[in-house]
Design a protein around this motif. Sequence first.
Motif, PDB file in Angstrom:
ATOM      1  N   TYR A 134       0.709  -1.191  -0.209  1.00 48.74           N
ATOM      2  CA  TYR A 134       0.255  -0.319   0.332  1.00 48.74           C
ATOM      3  C   TYR A 134       0.775   0.956  -0.170  1.00 48.74           C
ATOM      4  N   ASP A 135      -0.046   2.212   0.183  1.00 55.19           N
ATOM      5  CA  ASP A 135       0.786   3.477  -0.678  1.00 55.19           C
ATOM      6  C   ASP A 135       1.037   4.107   1.452  1.00 55.19           C
ATOM      7  N   ALA A 136       2.201   5.150   0.880  1.00 55.26           N
ATOM      8  CA  ALA A 136       2.284   5.673   3.321  1.00 55.26           C
ATOM      9  C   ALA A 136       0.914   6.223   2.709  1.00 55.26           C
ATOM     10  N   ALA A 137       1.108   6.777   4.465  1.00 57.70           N
ATOM     11  CA  ALA A 137      -0.350   7.574   4.690  1.00 57.70           C
ATOM     12  C   ALA A 137       0.427   8.558   4.493  1.00 57.70           C
ATOM     13  N   ASP A 138       1.287   9.259   4.628  1.00 56.85           N
ATOM     14  CA  ASP A 138       1.404  10.949   4.696  1.00 56.85           C
ATOM     15  C   ASP A 138       1.084  11.494   3.095  1.00 56.85           C
ATOM     16  N   PRO A 139       0.668  12.218   2.551  1.00 54.31           N
ATOM     17  CA  PRO A 139       0.623  12.590   1.187  1.00 54.31           C
ATOM     18  C   PRO A 139       1.143  13.539   0.724  1.00 54.31           C
ATOM     19  N   TYR A 140       2.056  14.119   1.699  1.00 52.45           N
ATOM     20  CA  TYR A 140       2.586  14.852   1.590  1.00 52.45           C
ATOM     21  C   TYR A 140       4.282  14.450   0.787  1.00 52.45           C
ATOM     22  N   THR A 141       3.760  13.178   0.701  1.00 51.35           N
ATOM     23  CA  THR A 141       5.065  12.112   0.658  1.00 51.35           C
ATOM     24  C   THR A 141       5.202  11.019  -0.853  1.00 51.35           C
ATOM     25  N   ARG A 142       6.296  10.515  -1.203  1.00 51.80           N
ATOM     26  CA  ARG A 142       5.499   9.724  -2.691  1.00 51.80           C
ATOM     27  C   ARG A 142       6.133   8.610  -1.860  1.00 51.80           C
ATOM     28  N   LYS A 143       6.001   7.204  -1.077  1.00 50.76           N
ATOM     29  CA  LYS A 143       6.294   6.125  -0.424  1.00 50.76           C
ATOM     30  C   LYS A 143       5.246   5.198  -0.725  1.00 50.76           C
ATOM     31  N   VAL A 144       5.869   4.379  -0.470  1.00 50.99           N
ATOM     32  CA  VAL A 144       5.191   2.793  -0.888  1.00 50.99           C
ATOM     33  C   VAL A 144       5.340   1.855   0.529  1.00 50.99           C
ATOM     34  N   VAL A 145       4.908   0.660   0.956  1.00 49.66           N
ATOM     35  CA  VAL A 145       4.992  -0.090   1.958  1.00 49.66           C
ATOM     36  C   VAL A 145       5.186  -1.392   0.766  1.00 49.66           C
ATOM     37  N   GLY A 165      13.063   0.485 -14.951  1.00 51.76           N
ATOM     38  CA  GLY A 165      13.887   1.350 -13.818  1.00 51.76           C
ATOM     39  C   GLY A 165      14.113   1.691 -12.910  1.00 51.76           C
ATOM     40  N   VAL A 166      14.145   2.367 -12.790  1.00 53.46           N
ATOM     41  CA  VAL A 166      14.396   2.649 -10.995  1.00 53.46           C
ATOM     42  C   VAL A 166      12.953   3.150 -10.642  1.00 53.46           C
ATOM     43  N   LEU A 167      13.032   2.531  -9.283  1.00 50.15           N
ATOM     44  CA  LEU A 167      11.497   3.210  -8.841  1.00 50.15           C
ATOM     45  C   LEU A 167      11.846   3.841  -7.129  1.00 50.15           C
ATOM     46  N   GLY A 168      12.795   3.973  -6.372  1.00 53.52           N
ATOM     47  CA  GLY A 168      13.298   4.923  -6.004  1.00 53.52           C
ATOM     48  C   GLY A 168      13.986   4.109  -4.679  1.00 53.52           C
ATOM     49  N   GLN A 169      13.716   3.820  -3.455  1.00 54.72           N
ATOM     50  CA  GLN A 169      15.230   3.471  -2.596  1.00 54.72           C
ATOM     51  C   GLN A 169      14.574   3.332  -0.837  1.00 54.72           C
ATOM     52  N   VAL A 170      14.788   2.342  -0.429  1.00 58.98           N
ATOM     53  CA  VAL A 170      14.440   1.555   0.989  1.00 58.98           C
ATOM     54  C   VAL A 170      14.912   2.518   2.294  1.00 58.98           C
ATOM     55  N   THR A 171      14.119   3.749   2.360  1.00 54.76           N
ATOM     56  CA  THR A 171      14.533   4.118   3.812  1.00 54.76           C
ATOM     57  C   THR A 171      14.381   4.200   5.018  1.00 54.76           C
ATOM     58  N   ARG A 172      13.090   2.651   5.176  1.00 55.20           N
ATOM     59  CA  ARG A 172      13.184   2.276   6.137  1.00 55.20           C
ATOM     60  C   ARG A 172      12.809   0.720   6.481  1.00 55.20           C
ATOM     61  N   VAL A 173      13.696   0.764   7.253  1.00 61.35           N
ATOM     62  CA  VAL A 173      12.950  -1.225   7.431  1.00 61.35           C
ATOM     63  C   VAL A 173      12.308  -1.482   8.629  1.00 61.35           C
ATOM     64  N   GLU A 179      10.019   0.574   4.062  1.00 62.14           N
ATOM     65  CA  GLU A 179       9.194   1.707   3.307  1.00 62.14           C
ATOM     66  C   GLU A 179      10.474   2.373   2.388  1.00 62.14           C
ATOM     67  N   VAL A 180       9.829   2.470   1.047  1.00 59.68           N
ATOM     68  CA  VAL A 180      10.532   2.459  -0.372  1.00 59.68           C
ATOM     69  C   VAL A 180      10.144   4.023  -0.660  1.00 59.68           C
ATOM     70  N   THR A 181      10.804   4.712  -0.356  1.00 65.00           N
ATOM     71  CA  THR A 181      10.890   6.290  -0.999  1.00 65.00           C
ATOM     72  C   THR A 181      11.101   6.414  -2.534  1.00 65.00           C
ATOM     73  N   LEU A 182       9.538   6.284  -3.098  1.00 64.92           N
ATOM     74  CA  LEU A 182      10.067   6.887  -4.848  1.00 64.92           C
ATOM     75  C   LEU A 182      10.918   7.574  -5.409  1.00 64.92           C
ATOM     76  N   VAL A 203      18.949  14.210 -10.070  1.00 64.11           N
ATOM     77  CA  VAL A 203      17.721  14.201 -10.290  1.00 64.11           C
ATOM     78  C   VAL A 203      17.087  14.020  -9.049  1.00 64.11           C
ATOM     79  N   TYR A 204      15.926  15.122  -9.384  1.00 61.27           N
ATOM     80  CA  TYR A 204      14.962  15.471  -8.220  1.00 61.27           C
ATOM     81  C   TYR A 204      13.520  14.797  -8.234  1.00 61.27           C
ATOM     82  N   GLY A 205      12.700  14.842  -7.242  1.00 62.16           N
ATOM     83  CA  GLY A 205      11.102  14.759  -7.750  1.00 62.16           C
ATOM     84  C   GLY A 205      10.338  15.797  -7.812  1.00 62.16           C
ATOM     85  N   ASP A 206       9.982  16.087  -8.474  1.00 62.61           N
ATOM     86  CA  ASP A 206       9.571  17.714  -9.017  1.00 62.61           C
ATOM     87  C   ASP A 206       7.356  17.520  -8.273  1.00 62.61           C
ATOM     88  N   PRO A 207       7.793  17.953  -7.491  1.00 66.36           N
ATOM     89  CA  PRO A 207       5.490  17.700  -6.911  1.00 66.36           C
ATOM     90  C   PRO A 207       5.019  18.385  -7.876  1.00 66.36           C
TER      91      PRO A 207
END
Length: 305
Positions: A134-145, A165-173, A179-182, A203-207
């Motif tokens: 599922y997606d993370a609960a924070d609506p201001y971030t782009r993270k998935v579990v 291709g590259v989807l993101g990086q694991v930021t919390r285990v 938790e993966v940050t896209l 490259v950075y995420g562009d909200p």
Amino acid sequence: MPLGTLDRTPPPFFKQGPSALSKLMVCSALALFLMVADTRFEIAKPVRSAVAGVLYPAQWLAMRPVLAVQAATGYLQDLSSAQAGEAQARARLAELAQRAYQVEQLTLENERLRKLLELRERLSTPSMAAQVLYDAADPYTRKVVVDKGMAHGVQPGSPVTDESGVLGQVTRVHPLVSEVTLVTDRDQATPVLNARSGVRSVVYGDPSGTHGGALELRFMPSDADVQQGDLLTTSGVDGVYPSGLPVARVTKVERRADSAFSRISAQPEALAAGARHIMILQPVAGQMPTRPSDEVAAGRRGAAR
């Protein structure tokens, strides 16, 4: 009057003819004769036809109410059957549409899984397959579990890819999930290399992009060799991502005269908003040899002199 002179015979009113049994036998014989004769010679056919012609109007009038009731009953039955058949057809159509959608979705997932397995075969980096929960609960971030955690050997900072291709990086285990940050998150930075020109950047995420699913190539000089359609891949110099993984493709380049930097937008190659099956790679830093200590480096420099 002397009694002997009386007439003892009954008057004609009380006289009886043939007996009832005799009449029955005669009528039965006559009926049997007529039936046999009609069967063999059809002598009563003209009589039946004449009687049927005379009685047909009365029969036609007598049958009108019966036929009207039968017609009304048949119409109601046909209407009920048609409505029930339509309801069954609609339910069947909805079921078939759902099955068709499931088949299409399964076909798409199988295709993505095949591509993911092909990517795993091409990569020499140890990896493990995972599924997005599922997606993370924070609506201001782009993270998935995802469904892999510390118990499965996932390490913080591990790169995550899908079949494209590259989807993101694991930021919390966590013990069982991670938790993966896209790459589209505003705080996520990914070192990239322009596959055409060899120019390195980040490259950075562009909200501000469409649904927050775009990337921005920052701090690129106005004269940098970057064109629309260029493929950006991982550079491999950060110690996290293996080199050569597709990250994004340049979609827009704006060179402004009032600024020393260009505004460059890119679209991620991975399905940042719809990935379900992913691959978690081991960080490159864990595969590189340990950096020599300062003493060993100083000894090497002295030996070189």
